[in-house]
Structures are given as structure tokens and as C-alpha cells.
Design an enzyme around this catalytic site. Structure first.
Site, PDB file in Angstrom:
ATOM      1  N   SER A 144       4.104   2.082   8.514  1.00 40.32           N
ATOM      2  CA  SER A 144       3.855   1.092   7.484  1.00 40.32           C
ATOM      3  C   SER A 144       5.120   0.844   6.699  1.00 40.32           C
ATOM      4  O   SER A 144       5.787   1.782   6.270  1.00 40.32           O
ATOM      5  CB  SER A 144       2.754   1.570   6.549  1.00 40.32           C
ATOM      6  OG  SER A 144       1.530   1.228   7.102  1.00 40.32           O
ATOM      7  N   ASP A 184       1.475  -7.746   2.591  1.00 36.74           N
ATOM      8  CA  ASP A 184       1.437  -6.330   2.194  1.00 36.74           C
ATOM      9  C   ASP A 184       2.863  -5.829   1.963  1.00 36.74           C
ATOM     10  O   ASP A 184       3.414  -5.095   2.773  1.00 36.74           O
ATOM     11  CB  ASP A 184       0.733  -5.526   3.294  1.00 36.74           C
ATOM     12  CG  ASP A 184       0.332  -4.132   2.826  1.00 36.74           C
ATOM     13  OD1 ASP A 184       0.869  -3.674   1.793  1.00 36.74           O
ATOM     14  OD2 ASP A 184      -0.492  -3.497   3.495  1.00 36.74           O
ATOM     15  N   HIS A 241       0.818  -1.222   0.000  1.00 35.70           N
ATOM     16  CA  HIS A 241       0.000   0.000   0.000  1.00 35.70           C
ATOM     17  C   HIS A 241       0.844   1.260   0.000  1.00 35.70           C
ATOM     18  O   HIS A 241       0.353   2.332  -0.317  1.00 35.70           O
ATOM     19  CB  HIS A 241      -1.068  -0.020   1.107  1.00 35.70           C
ATOM     20  CG  HIS A 241      -0.597   0.291   2.496  1.00 35.70           C
ATOM     21  ND1 HIS A 241      -0.320  -0.680   3.435  1.00 35.70           N
ATOM     22  CD2 HIS A 241      -0.376   1.475   3.120  1.00 35.70           C
ATOM     23  CE1 HIS A 241       0.037  -0.111   4.571  1.00 35.70           C
ATOM     24  NE2 HIS A 241       0.018   1.202   4.415  1.00 35.70           N
TER      25      HIS A 241
HETATM   26  N1  ARG Z   1      -4.773   0.864   7.537  1.00 33.82           N
HETATM   27  C1  ARG Z   1      -3.548   1.059   6.811  1.00 33.82           C
HETATM   28  C2  ARG Z   1      -2.791   2.330   7.327  1.00 33.82           C
HETATM   29  O1  ARG Z   1      -3.464   3.140   7.941  1.00 33.82           O
HETATM   30  C3  ARG Z   1      -3.756   1.247   5.366  1.00 33.82           C
HETATM   31  C4  ARG Z   1      -4.020  -0.017   4.633  1.00 33.82           C
HETATM   32  C5  ARG Z   1      -4.285   0.227   3.190  1.00 33.82           C
HETATM   33  N2  ARG Z   1      -5.162  -0.799   2.696  1.00 33.82           N
HETATM   34  C6  ARG Z   1      -6.487  -0.604   2.463  1.00 33.82           C
HETATM   35  N3  ARG Z   1      -7.216  -1.650   2.152  1.00 33.82           N
HETATM   36  N4  ARG Z   1      -7.061   0.579   2.468  1.00 33.82           N
HETATM   37  O2  ARG Z   1      -2.248   3.032   6.517  1.00 33.82           O
HETATM   38  N1  ASP Z   2      -1.409   1.499   8.020  1.00 32.30           N
HETATM   39  C1  ASP Z   2      -0.606   2.516   8.687  1.00 32.30           C
HETATM   40  C2  ASP Z   2       0.444   3.131   7.740  1.00 32.30           C
HETATM   41  O1  ASP Z   2       0.263   3.092   6.546  1.00 32.30           O
HETATM   42  C3  ASP Z   2       0.044   1.979   9.907  1.00 32.30           C
HETATM   43  C4  ASP Z   2      -0.757   2.219  11.146  1.00 32.30           C
HETATM   44  O2  ASP Z   2      -1.488   3.214  11.203  1.00 32.30           O
HETATM   45  O3  ASP Z   2      -0.612   1.430  12.068  1.00 32.30           O
HETATM   46  O4  ASP Z   2       1.367   3.764   8.175  1.00 32.30           O
END
Ligand code: ARG
Ligand code: ASP
Length: 710
Positions: free
Chosen positions: A645, A220, A84
Site C-alpha cells: 500500500s 487513497d 489509509h
Molecule cells: N484493503 C486495504 C489493505 O489491506 C486496506 C484499506 C483500508 N480501507 C478500509 N476501508 N478499511 O490494507
Molecule cells: N491494502 C493493502 C495494504 O495496505 C494492500 C494489499 O493487501 O493489496 O498494504
């Protein structure tokens, strides 16, 4: 009785002492927690993590692009981050014929790697405490503006004096709410090539359904290679560049992890607010988050309705939907977690304890909280209005274009007007490519209705109040007329209007009227007072931070995250998010296919065929865990945040065991109130990642560059 006594004695300690799992530590200050880390199982030293005298782990961690982390895993510049995080790059190389998002992409040699204009990675060469220099001459009597100006001048001076090479940069950043300052000497590499990315059905398996959620089953990750100039220094892209030789890269553990194992995460968390007052917690939990959630509920529901019905819309809105949903889901978890951990009550208890201690010393810092409380009385309702405003304004897709175009109205010269108008067309074309007016139309009607109904009449922008009366609060009717005529809701109309700009018709366009009506009011009624109050709050928070560190001496204070390099450590462990529910620490490939079986119609659970074949044959090579399965992801009590991330997840010997990519949503309040019973970071098991590289993608040649620890 004895038990009760113990409990009473321990309680204050529980509230005040940071658990070993909590904290995002600056690598330069690790000496103070080195002992704690070792007690928790860490086999190395602070010097192995950060050193200016020898190569250390910090030389293998980079800030990737705008806000992610990456880690070096070979002597030839090979770097891992999240799928991502590299999503934009993978997408930019994709076309309908070569759909790398769906099919994945793998360079089978260095020549096949893809260059990425605009992408860069930054290494931290060293950091230095420059607090004294930056604060020199700063007196308590200064006004906030005088203080800010002086600090700015001091920072410029100190930056200039720091020794560094010509190809390096310096950044000085505030810590502990502006009480301390650290300088960072950095090196930024701009030739970063895409080496490989798994198909979305692996890298983003679970999609939005699983985002922020445990159990998780996606790998990921994606792989890049950093290049330097022939001299090994940073350079713009060139065919003559050579793979970057890092000072250090992470060995990769093939042994995997077990429940209770020590883990540590090294990366760039973006923003946390662990030391705010109860008033600020109240604002987030009871005003900001609920408002954002409510408005996004409406937006997401309407988007999804059309995305489900129409494939063009599904693709157009995929990324927008993901972005809006990412925050929405995080905030839902944050509110739940803050309530569940009694965060507000705990803050209040902490604050009264703080005031008591200050009072006992005959000091005056207790007043800081009184003053904060007074400001928040006015700030909370006004800032809540700002949140409403921004969610509504930003939720109506075309308003930004209207707002930008409104600048034309101030151009008196006709030739200049024409030239400027033409310049707006290419950007608008990009906007309309991912735009369907009927979606925006429905959302606008719904959002304006919420806004007009939730805010008191005297708190609505007067322009909206007029409309409310004119249309008798029937915003659908308003939107119907509006979308028929506005040039901002149709590319053909917009292009024609820009090719032949007419100020009179333009200034009467309903979108210009709405954008202006809303933003003029915002800029005069909300922004100035909110800005003034934020200045006062910042200054009180600065004093409060110092006072907390003075009086709450048993608490360990780590600086709030601010996108600088941090270390956090914890253990691999499951948890119980709610009564009767226990999450285990690992997932396996079994679960991936179970999800598909349970919801075969959910596109987020479409699995990869090659992966399925390997699974059926149990053709796992050397990547299976002791139980004979492929472990997909694991959770651990590392204190991470957005920006972490892609961060390396390391074992007690500093070997790579996973890639961090998310948190469990029941614990997303960790940005405000970390609680080890509920907060977990989510990582992809590195053996799953290598299995995908080798067995699914057939790019096993990359493993030859790595240092695999068997
Ligand atoms: N929750 C993850 C973080 O905050 C992002 C993951 C991205 N994937 C998704 N299916 N939106 O960045
Ligand atoms: N998904 C988040 C990121 O992209 C990580 C988190 O918020 O724990 O940095």
C-alpha cells in the site's frame, strides 16, 4: 486433434512456469528478469531500478511507518503514500473543531506542515547477499536449535563487519525459507511532516463497503515531507531541519495509462507463501480462514447493529470495525480464489510430479513431503484449535486488560502493588474511551457460545467446560451476571479497583477468572506442541524449498515476501471474476456519483461537495484523460501484497502513473497461489490525485516541485 495435442503438451508448462506477471523480485537480482521485463514493454534497465553506483529508483522508495510504502516525488522531500497508511497521523492532528478526517488538511506552505512524533521512513541504501557468511559452519547434522544459535551468532558477526556510516543501520533477513540471507544497509528519517490529506469522502470514498472491491473510486493518498538535519543526514525533529534532498525522485506522468500498458510496482510487500505444501494450503483454505470468517461474521454483525443505532458507538468502533473487517473480507476472497483456481489440486499434482522427478534421480527428497504430511495430520487439528482460541480470546475486548492486570496478583508487597495498580489507569482510560460494554457483552456471549459448541468437550479449556455445564450452555446468562460485577467492563469500577487494590476481590473477578482459565490452558496445552511442530515444519520447508529449486528447474523462484523491497511488473488489464462478469481496467468520476445515487443512505458513498461542483462544471483542468473524463482508479496484473500500500505504480519509462492501495478480493489468494486470470492490484490514477491536490484542495503550489511529464 492437433489442438488437443498442443493443449496436452502445454499443460505441464502452465502448471510449472511462473507467468511473467507473477513474482516479487529482489531489486538486486533483477538482472535475471530484465529481459522478461523488456519483452513486456519496459524501456529501462535493471540498473535504473537498483544501482549502488548511481542514483536509481530505489532511492525514491521508502518503507513508511510500520508496514506501508511511500515514494519521493520532489527534490524537496515530498512523499506520497496512501490515506489509509497516514490515517493514524491525520487522526492524531484532528479534533472536533479541526476535523481533518472529514474536512481534509492542506499546509499552504512549509511552515504549516505538521510534525508526527513516532513516524519514520526508511531508505534502502544497498543490499548484499551474505548467505555464505551467515551459513558458514552450518552442517546438516545440527539440531534446529543449534542451527538457529549459530546463525544468530553469524548474523551478529556479519552485521558488525559490514561497512556503513554511523547514521546507517544494518538488517540481515532470511529468504527462501532460511536458505539465503541478504543484508540491508538502511537510513531512517524521523522528521516526517504531514503536508496534506484529502477529506475521507475522497481518500476513503467507498469505505468498508468498497474495501478490497473493484470498481473503486477513491483517491487513497496523502502527502508528507521528509526532513533531514542541516547536514542532509537523518535527524530527530528540529526547527532547523531542512527538506530532505533525495538522490532520486519519480517524475510524474500526465499522460495516463491505457489498457495493456506495462506497469511496475516498487515497494515492501509483507508476507506471501507461494511454495508451501498442499497440507498447508488445505489448512488455510479449509480450517484457518473459515474459522476466522465465521467468528468475525458474528463479531462484525453485532458491532454493526449497535454502530447503526448509536453515533457514539459508531465513532468508537469505526477503526476497530475496519480492522476486523479488513482481514475478514480478504480471507473470504482468499478461500473463494483458492477454490476457484483449484489450488489444492494443483499443489497435489505438483507434489506428485516433484516426487516422481526426485525418484527418477534416485534421490530421497520425496520423503520431505511424506514427513510434512505426517506432521500436518497432528498439526492441522491443533492449530485449528489455536485459531478458534485466538479469534475468541481477542474478540472479547476487555480480556487483554484483565490479562495484563492479572500480573498484579503475583505482587506480595503492598506498596509496590499500589504503585503498579495506579500505573494501569492511564492505559485503561484510553481503552475505555473507545469501548461500550453492551457491545462487548453481546459479542462475548456469542463468541463463547460458538467456541463451546464447535469444539469437543475434551478440547475446551476446563474452565469453560465447567461454565458450560454450570450455565447449561446459556452464555447470555453467564455474560449478564459477569458484566454486572466485573471491574474490567466499566472504567469507573476499574479505576476504583486500581486506586484501592484488593487481591482477594481482584482474583475473584469473573474477567480475571476467564482470562486466566483460557490462557493457562492455552499456554500449557496448545502453545508448546504447536511451537514444536512449527519448528519441524519450518525445517522441512527449508529443505523442501531447496529441493523444489533443484528439481523443478523450469519454474522461476522468487523469494516469498518478507517486508523487504521488491519489484513486480504486469499490465493494465481488466478481468472476469465470474462467469458473465467482466471488469474493465478503469473507473471514472461518473462511477463515484453513480454509487452515491444508487445508495444515497450509505455513509461510505457520501461524496465531497467541492468535487461534485467541479464534476458538474467539468472543470478538470489538465487532469482529464483523452476521453475528457477524470480517471479515478485502474487495475493491473502486478503481483502485490499487504505492505505494498502506497507503492509507486510506474510506466515503461519509470514515470509515476498511480499509487497502489489494494487488491481485488477475488484474487487475494495471490499470497498463496497467484493466478493472472484473477489477481489484480488496484491503484489510484495519479492524475486524479493531482486533480484533488490542485482543484479540490487548492494546494496546486505543490505541483511546482514535481517533475510533470506532459
Ligand atoms: N484493503 C486495504 C489493505 O489491506 C486496506 C484499506 C483500508 N480501507 C478500509 N476501508 N478499511 O490494507
Ligand atoms: N491494502 C493493502 C495494504 O495496505 C494492500 C494489499 O493487501 O493489496 O498494504
Amino acid at each position: 486433434m492437433k489442438k488437443i495435442l498442443c493443449f496436452l503438451l502445454i499443460l505441464p508448462g502452465l502448471i510449472l512456469t511462473a507467468r511473467s506477471d507473477e513474482g516479487m523480485w529482489l531489486p538486486i537480482l533483477l538482472k535475471s528478469i530484465e529481459g522478461d521485463m523488456q519483452k513486456n514493454g519496459f524501456k529501462l534497465t535493471a540498473e535504473d531500478i537498483y544501482s549502488v553506483n548511481k542514483s536509481s529508483m530505489k532511492d525514491a522508495v521508502v518503507l513508511f511507518g510500520g508496514g506501508c510504502t511511500g515514494e519521493l516525488i520532489s527534490n524537496e522531500g515530498l512523499m506520497l503514500t496512501n490515506h489509509h497508511c497516514g490515517f493514524g497521523q491525520i487522526q492524531s492532528h484532528s479534533t472536533v473543531e479541526k476535523d481533518y478526517l472529514t474536512e481534509g488538511f492542506w499546509a499552504m506552505n512549509k511552515k504549516e506542515e505538521l510534525q508526527n512524533p513516532g513516524l519514520s521512513v526508511t531508505f534502502i541504501i544497498r543490499m548484499e547477499d551474505v548467505t555464505q557468511k551467515v551459513l558458514s559452519g552450518i552442517k546438516d547434522k545440527l539440531t534446529e536449535t543449534e542451527r538457529a544459535d549459530m546463525i544468530k551468532a553469524n548474523i551478529a558477526k556479519v552485521s558488525g563487519e559490514l561497512s556503513k556510516e554511523s547514521y546507517q543501520s544494518v538488517a540481515i533477513r532470511p529468504f527462501y525459507n532460511g536458505n539465503e540471507f541478504y543484508a540491508f544497509v538502511t537510513e531512517t528519517y524521523k522528521d516526517v511532516r504531514l503536508v496534506g490529506a484529502p477529506p475521507q469522502s475522497i481518500g476513503n470514498f467507498g469505505g468498508d463497503t468498497d474495501n478490497w472491491v473493484w470498481p473503486r473510486h477513491n483517491a487513497d493518498f496523502c502527502i508528507f515531507r521528509i526532513y533531514s538535519g542541516p547536514d542532509g543526514k537523518p535527524a530527530e525533529y528540529s526547527e532547523n531541519n531542512i527538506p530532505y534532498k533525495p538522490k532520486y525522485f519519480f517524475p510524474v506522468s500526465m499522460k495516463g495509462v491505457d489498457e495493456d500498458d506495462f506497469t511496475m510496482v516498487y515497494g515492501f510487500p509483507g508476507r506471501t507463501q507461494e511454495y508451501i505444501s498442499s497440507y498447508a494450503v488445505d489448512f488455510t483454505m479449509n480450517y484457518e480462514d473459515p474459522t476466522r470468517i465465521k467468528i468475525r461474521d458474528a463479531r462484525l454483525g453485532l458491532m454493526l447493529e449497535d454502530m447503526r443505532k448509536n453515533d457514539t458507538i459508531r465513532i468508537q468502533y469505526a477503526s476497530k470495525y475496519a480492522g476486523v473487517a479488513n482481514g475478514w473480507k480478504k480471507w473470504k476472497g482468499e478461500v473463494k480464489g483458492l477454490k476457484k483456481t483449484n489450488a489444492l489440486e494443483k499443489k497435489k499434482i505438483y507434489e506428485s510430479d516433484f516426487k516422481k522427478r526426485v525418484g527418477m534421480k534416485g534421490k530421497k527428497e520425496g520423503e520431505i513431503l511424506t514427513k510434512l504430511g505426517e506432521i500436518y495430520q497432528k498439526y492441522t487439528p491443533l492449530k485449528a484449535e489455536e485459531v478458534y482460541f485466538s479469534e475468541v480470546y481477542n474478540g472479547i475486548e476487555h480480556l487483554a486488560l484483565a490479562n495484563k492486570t492479572a500480573a498484579l496478583l503475583t505482587i506480595p508487597d503492598e506498596a509496590l502493588l499500589k504503585a503498579e495498580a495506579l500505573k494501569l489507569i492511564p492505559g485503561a482510560e484510553g481503552f475505555f474511551k473507545n469501548y461500550t460494554a453492551s457491545v462487548d457483552h453481546k459479542i462475548m456471549a456469542a463468541l463463547l457460545k460458538i467456541y463451546a459448541e464447535d469444539l469437543g468437550e475434551n478440547r475446551l479449556p476446563p474452565y469453560l467446560l465447567t461454565l458450560k455445564k454450570q450455565y447449561n450452555n446459556n452464555w447470555q446468562e453467564f455474560a449478564d451476571a459477569y458484566f454486572k460485577t466485573s471491574v474490567f467492563t466499566d472504567f469507573g469500577r476499574f479505576k476504583a479497583a486500581m486506586e484501592n487494590p484488593n487481591l482477594k476481590t481482584l482474583s475473584a473477578d469473573p474477567a480475571i477468572l476467564l482470562a486466566n482459565g483460557m490462557s493457562l490452558w492455552y499456554n500449557s496445552e496448545i502453545l508448546p506442541p504447536v511451537g514444536r511442530m512449527i519448528t519441524s515444519i519450518d525445517s522441512l520447508n527449508r529443505l523442501y524449498m531447496t529441493a523444489q529449486r533443484t528439481y523443478m528447474t523450469e519454474k522461476k523462484f522468487y523469494p516469498d515476501a518478507n517486508s523487504t523491497l521488491r519489484v513486480t511488473y504486469g499490465r493494465v488489464e481488466g478481468f472476469s471474476p465470474d462467469d458473465g462478469i467482466t471488469y474493465s481496467a478503469f473507473t471514472t468520476l461518473d462511477g463515484l456519483f453513480e454509487k452515491n445515487m444508487a445508495q444515497p443512505e450509505n455513509p461510505d458513498y457520501t461524496y465531497n461537495k467541492k468535487l461534485h461542483t467541479l464534476y458538474i462544471k467539468k472543470d478538470y483542468g489538465k487532469y482529464a484523460a483523452k476521453d475528457g473524463k477524470i480517471h479515478t482508479c485502474f487495475i493491473a496484473s502486478n503481483h502485490t501484497s499487504g505492505g505494498n500500500s502506497g507503492s509507486p505504480v510506474l510506466n515503461d519509462k519509470g514515470e509515476l502513473i498511480g499509487i497502489n492501495f489494494d487488491r481485488c478480493w477475488e484474487g487475494t489468494m495471490s499470497d498463496i497461489n497467484y493466478d493472472v486470470s484473477l489477481c489484480r492490484n488496484i491503484s489510484a490514477d495519479i492524475r486524479f490525485v493531482l486533480f484533488v491536490v490542485d482543484k479540490v484542495a487548492g494546494a496546486g503550489y505543490l505541483l511546482n516541485e514535481m517533475k510533470l511529464i506532459k
